[in-house]
Design a protein around this motif. Structure first.
Motif, short mmCIF file in Angstrom:
data_model
loop_
_atom_site.label_atom_id
_atom_site.label_comp_id
_atom_site.label_asym_id
_atom_site.label_seq_id
_atom_site.Cartn_x
_atom_site.Cartn_y
_atom_site.Cartn_z
N ASN A 1 32.21 14.45 -62.32
CA ASN A 1 32.97 15.60 -61.85
C ASN A 1 33.55 16.37 -63.03
OD1 ASN A 1 34.75 17.42 -60.75
ND2 ASN A 1 35.54 16.01 -59.18
N GLN B 1 27.68 17.63 -70.03
CA GLN B 1 28.42 18.33 -68.97
C GLN B 1 29.87 17.84 -68.89
OE1 GLN B 1 27.15 20.92 -66.99
NE2 GLN B 1 25.67 20.73 -68.63
N SER C 1 17.98 24.65 -53.74
CA SER C 1 19.00 24.44 -52.70
C SER C 1 18.54 23.38 -51.71
CB SER C 1 19.29 25.76 -51.97
OG SER C 1 18.13 26.18 -51.28
N THR D 1 27.35 12.64 -55.18
CA THR D 1 26.82 13.38 -56.34
C THR D 1 25.31 13.44 -56.22
OG1 THR D 1 28.63 12.78 -57.80
CG2 THR D 1 26.57 13.43 -58.84
N GLN E 1 21.80 14.39 -57.62
CA GLN E 1 21.24 14.53 -58.96
C GLN E 1 19.88 15.22 -58.90
OE1 GLN E 1 21.52 10.25 -60.04
NE2 GLN E 1 23.16 10.45 -58.49
N GLY F 1 20.42 18.35 -63.80
CA GLY F 1 21.47 18.99 -63.00
C GLY F 1 22.10 17.98 -62.08
N GLN G 1 25.50 17.76 -58.88
CA GLN G 1 26.58 18.46 -58.18
C GLN G 1 27.32 17.46 -57.30
OE1 GLN G 1 26.86 22.15 -57.94
NE2 GLN G 1 28.78 21.82 -56.89
N LYS G 2 28.62 17.36 -57.45
CA LYS G 2 29.39 16.47 -56.58
C LYS G 2 29.82 17.27 -55.36
CE LYS G 2 32.57 12.68 -56.78
NZ LYS G 2 33.22 11.74 -57.71
N VAL G 3 29.36 16.85 -54.18
CA VAL G 3 29.60 17.62 -52.96
C VAL G 3 30.60 16.86 -52.08
CG1 VAL G 3 28.49 18.71 -50.98
CG2 VAL G 3 27.19 18.40 -53.09
N THR H 1 23.80 23.27 -50.43
CA THR H 1 24.24 23.25 -51.83
C THR H 1 23.18 23.87 -52.72
OG1 THR H 1 25.43 21.24 -51.35
CG2 THR H 1 24.98 21.67 -53.66
N ILE I 1 21.94 24.39 -56.77
CA ILE I 1 22.08 23.96 -58.18
C ILE I 1 21.17 24.85 -59.02
CG2 ILE I 1 21.69 22.09 -59.83
CD1 ILE I 1 22.53 20.10 -57.77
N CYS J 1 15.30 15.85 -55.99
CA CYS J 1 16.68 15.79 -55.50
C CYS J 1 16.96 14.33 -55.17
CB CYS J 1 16.77 16.65 -54.24
SG CYS J 1 18.38 16.71 -53.53
#
Ligand code: GLC
Length: 734
Positions: A116, A168, A639, A653, A655, A674, A676-678, A688, A690, A718
């Motif tokens: 995060n 990151q 997405s 998360t 990945q 990439g 993203q913590k959703v 989502t 990315i 994904c």
């Protein structure tokens, strides 16, 4: 009357005169002037002797500035997880202050496990406020060395095995610290991936592995984080000490990346005046003489960049220009920190900082196994909860080397559980014990292991549930600086104890506290398993919140945990690869570090990089890309829909790993590009997106010495971990 008139006139004249003085302040002291102009003006006023004084230590943790010109001293302090106590002027001892007990934040492996970056910014700001309040101008943090293998004593201070994750997470930390007018100091540059022979081991590595694995986090810290200081490492690379290194510092760091800050040596990592003068070392720190020998006190004039350097300059053996470059960089740091009147004032050991520490700890704990919903341990379900293990009570913020902290408070897991469940429900016995805190040598455990075990076996007999707190600690040959672990196994007889406890009571869960992976021979028999970390001041509160289900765990592993040590790439090539032959070592696994190794060799990890469970479950929709074809300057927009199918709010998360379908040279099967913590409420669905710049899926062509994106098909996966891909999409790059 007349007298009064003259007196009044003269005081007005004096006022005008001083007023004139105030408006004619020298440029270097004039905040309204650009920094570079102030740097040049200050440089023109400093004498040769004053310059020599500025570029090396005057004490353990400070350099002198220029008293004559009002250019302040630069004060430094460890460490990455909190601002250390005040240290003596000329020794490693505590200065014995009573106003320097800090907030301990979680170890950086825990921060990495949150996946995060927003939390990293909050972390950096909080620790920066503490450093600012303690009047430190440089915080000697963060460490970003890559987790190459699970025995490195200092992995707990770093961000794990993957360069993209480390990049990151390090950028927001640096920005958070520096927005307080305190310089971060990214370390240890470079290739300091073990503690054994760290002072001299000479690393041999391909340019591909150097550029694709070990440098990216440093590069991101410089180019995106805008870091103002970097610490050179102890070890060698290509026969030269990294703290004064022609290629690493002059050519790559200051040349290719345009770094305009200072390179500080590690403490005693400078070894040669001529090299330090010419190959980019700006400030030499250390202890006693050359930083390593304890020969005498107040030996700062003997440092390589002190008297010996002055003599070579006076004889014309070294150019003045490189000295002036060092001074420019130091002055730039002064103007960014202690000569910047607009910087904030910080704060120290506050409730807010304790809350930040707890929140990061809660988000970093990784749920690895949860058979029959062992976790959460619901309060109303059990009458007798038995807690076993030294790590439930042991102070884990002292020791471990330079990240050692004197804290205002440290809530232990046992304390946290008692606060959560009530003393009547919680019983405890240690079960196993290690020696007292010592990180420079092994002190055997003073306990009678058999009696500890007997007591534990008795206590768990009629327990409704057993929670075992084990792992490593900050002792020598555990998670500690200056020595590596000597075994992949849990120490102090924990494996045997866990097996024996299971024979008495099967309803047992394990919480491992460590900064490294360990072997888990008992894994199939335990009901629940969490990978926890050195969680800082609120460790027990955070741990109890996750165990009791007040917080839904969302951490993901920032490193692979191999089944056995030999499954790790650095270990697989024998001693020349790790730990080396005591003179040199070759990173033979090359770019195949961590999951890259497990993938290419098809060796399943016990727990893969990016793995972590939740108390709820998530459903992944199919990934799609916004176009079928992209060119080099495009941004790929991916997405997918993520649904929280359970009845608990949670976070996942996601990945994104990338595979080049037909590369002209060997590449890892897939690489993290990439994540993203959703955060999703129970039952909530979210689409989502990315974004991945095409440029970031390049490989480093070490023949052409440039990053290359070949026209080819690329598949974007994904995934919920590096070993669990939920959907993929292939696109064409022209
Ligand atoms: C130590 C560590 C470094 C630390 C410095 C000052 O040897 O390698 O991380 O910041 O010296 O304590």
């Amino acid at each position: 009357m007349k007298k009064v008139f003259i007196c009044g006139l003269s005081s007005i004249l004096v006022l005008l005169q001083t007023n004139a003085q105030i408006t004619s302040v020298p440029v270097y002291l004039d905040d309204s002037k650009p920094i570079e102009m102030r740097v040049e003006d200050a440089l023109s006023r400093i004498t040769l002797e004053e310059k020599i004084a500025m570029i090396h230590a005057q004490s353990k943790f400070s350099t002198p500035g220029v008293p004559r010109l009002g250019i302040p001293e630069i004060g430094m302090s460890d460490g990455p997880h909190g601002v250390n106590k005040e240290i003596d002027w000329d020794s490693w001892n505590s200065a014995g202050w009573t106003n320097d007990s800090c907030t301990a934040f979680p170890a950086l492996t825990c921060l990495a496990a949150t996946f995060n970056p927003e939390l990293s910014a909050i972390y950096g700001n909080a620790i920066g406020e503490e450093a600012r309040f303690r009047k430190k101008d440089i915080l000697l943090a963060p460490g970003v060395n890559i987790y190459r293998m699970p025995l490195n004593g200092r992995n707990f201070e770093y961000f794990g095995e993957d360069p993209h994750l480390a990049s990151q997470m390090v950028v927001p930390y640096i920005k958070g610290v520096q927005q307080n007018g305190v310089s971060a100091c990214m370390k240890h540059f470079a290739l300091n991936n073990q503690e054994k022979w760290r002072g001299h081991i000479d690393v041999e590595i391909s340019d591909r592995a150097l550029y694709e694995i070990y440098l990216p986090a440093f590069k991101a810290g410089v180019q995106e984080g805008g870091v103002w200081a970097i610490m050179g490492s102890y070890n060698k690379y290509r026969g030269q000490h990294c703290s004064h290194h022609k290629r690493l510092i002059n050519e790559i760091l200051k040349g290719e990346w345009g770094f305009d800050g200072i390179v500080v040596s590690d403490w005693g990592s400078a070894h040669d005046t001529r090299e330090a003068a010419l190959y980019g070392l700006d400030v030499e720190m250390g202890t006693y003489t050359n930083g390593l020998t304890l020969s005498k006190n107040f030996a700062y004039n003997d440092y390589f960049l002190a008297q010996p350097y002055l003599e070579m300059l006076e004889k014309g053996e070294l150019p003045q220009a490189t000295l002036d470059d060092k001074i420019r960089r130091i002055l730039r740091l002064n103007f960014r920190t202690n000569m910047n009147r607009n910087r904030p004032y910080g704060s120290f050991a506050t409730k807010e900082h304790a809350d930040v520490s707890r929140k990061i700890a809660e988000e970093g704990i990784v749920l690895l196994k949860n058979t029959n919903d062992f976790f959460p341990v619901h309060k109303e379900r059990y009458k007798k909860i038995v807690v076993i293990g030294e790590n439930a009570i042991r102070p884990l913020l002292v020791g471990g080397g330079s990240s050692d902290l004197k804290v205002k408070k440290e809530v232990s897991p046992l304390e946290g559980l008692i606060n959560q469940y009530g003393a009547d429900k919680i019983s405890y016995t240690m079960g196993y014990g290690s020696g007292p805190p010592a990180y420079d040598r092994v002190i055997p455990s003073p306990y009678n292991a058999d009696s500890l075990k007997r007591e534990a076996l008795l206590l768990v007999k009629d327990a409704d549930v057993v929670l075992f707190f084990g792992g490593l600690n900050k002792n020598n040959q555990q998670d500690s600086e200056s020595a590596d672990r000597i075994t992949y196994d849990l120490p102090f007889g924990q494996n045997e104890l866990i097996e024996d406890l299971l024979k008495v009571n099967k309803n047992l869960g394990v919480i491992l506290i460590s900064g490294n992976g360990v072997a888990m021979p008992w894994l199939d028999k335990v009901q629940g398993l969490m990978q926890s970390w050195y969680l800082g001041s609120e460790a027990g509160t955070a741990t109890a919140n996750v165990i009791a289900g007040n917080v839904n765990p969302s951490g993901k592993l920032p490193f692979s945990i191999p089944q056995k040590l030999e499954d790790n790439g650095a270990i697989a090539f024998g001693t020349i690869s790790y730990p080396g032959d005591s003179i040199r070592q070759i990173y033979k696994e090359d770019i195949f570090v961590g999951y890259r190794w497990h993938d290419i060799k098809k060796i399943p990890a016990l727990f893969p990089f990016g793995y972590g469970l939740s108390y709820t479950t998530f459903d992944y929709g199919k990934i799609s890309a916004d176009k079928k074809e992209y060119s080099i300057d495009d941004i790929i927009k991916l997405s997918f829909t993520l649904t929280n199918k359970g009845n608990l709010d949670g976070a996942e998360t996601v990945q994104i790993y990338v595979t080049q379908n037909n590369p002209s040279l060997v590449r890892p099967t897939k690489e993290l590009k990439g994540f993203q913590k959703v955060f999703l409420k129970a039952g909530e669905s979210k689409t989502t997106e990315i974004s991945i710049p095409v440029k970031t899926i390049a490989f480093f062509d070490d023949k052409a010495h440039e990053w290359v994106v070949e026209p080819d098909k690329f598949t974007f996966h994904c995934a919920t971990s590096s070993a669990d891909i939920r959907s993929s999409v292939t696109v064409n790059v022209k």
